[in-house]
Design a protein around this motif. Sequence first.
Motif: not given
Length: 300
Positions: A177-188
Amino acid sequence: MEQNSMTALVSAFARSYHSEHVPGEKVFDDTMAARLLGRETREGIARSMAGGVAFFNPCFSGSPEQALEWVVNHQLAPSPLGRAAFAEGALQEAAALGARQYLLPGAGLDSFALRQPPWAKEMEIFEIDLPPASRDKAARIAAAGLSLPENLHLIAADLSAPGALDALRAHPRFDPDAPTFVSLLGFSYYLSRDEFSALIAQLSALFPAGSRFAMDYPARGESGQMDIQRQLAAGAGEGMRAAYAPEEMAALLKEGGLRVLRDLDPEEITRQFFAAHNRAHPGSPILAAERVNYCLAEKA
C-alpha cells in the motif's frame, strides 16, 4: 567471486572513473562505485578499454591514459551517468511527494543505498537481481568493508521466471500500500515488446496509484542502424531486442495503467544533465547517448 553482468561492471566502472578523474562539476558523482568494483576489476576493465580504443575510434592516437579517457567520455559514460542523474533526481522528487519504497529490479552494482542522502533514510530499498548477481553484490559490499544499510534488502530472483515477485511480496518490510518508486533503467533493451509490457503490468499491479516508474528505452531509428553500444551489448550476449517511438512507449505504458509524465530525447537529456559539466570542461564534453530516451511515468 561470482560476477555481475558485463554491462553492470562496465557501467559501474564508467561511474567510478568519472567520479575519480573529473574535477569540479560532474554529471553524476558516484562515490561508492570504485569501492564496489574493487581495484582488480577496475584495472582490468581500464586495460581492456584502453587497449580496445581502435574498436571505437580507428583513428585514435595517444597514450593509454588518453585512450581510456576518450573511450569513457565518448562511449561508456553517457548512459550510466545520465541514467543515474535522471533516476535519482526523479526519486528525490517522488520521495518529496510521499514515496516510501524504492524498487530496483536488475539492480546490478547500483550504489544508491550505500550513499543514500538523509531524505532517503526512511525509505525501504529493495534490489532484485539474479541469484549470482545478488550474491556478487553482497560479496563486493563485504569485501569493501561496508555494511548493508538497515533499509536495503537484496532479493535474489529471476524476473523472467513464474512467481518471480513472490519473494518481494513475502518480504516483511514490503508494503503493497506504500507509494513506490521503481527504477527500470536498462530493461527495455533486452526484452521483446510483449515481455516488457508484461513486466510493466506485473510491477504496476503491485503498487498503489501515484507510484512512479523511471525507465530508458532505445528510440526507433533508421532501418539497419546499430550504434557501438548495441554492438557491445550483443558481443556480451545481451543483444538488444526492441526499439520504440515515444508514442509507442506511451501506449505500452498505458496498457499497464501508467501515464507518461516526462519523455526526454537525447537533446533534452544533454541539456538537463550534461550541460553544466560541459561548460566546466569544454575540452572533454559528454553528450547523451544517441537514440535513447528517458521516461518517467506514474500509475494512474
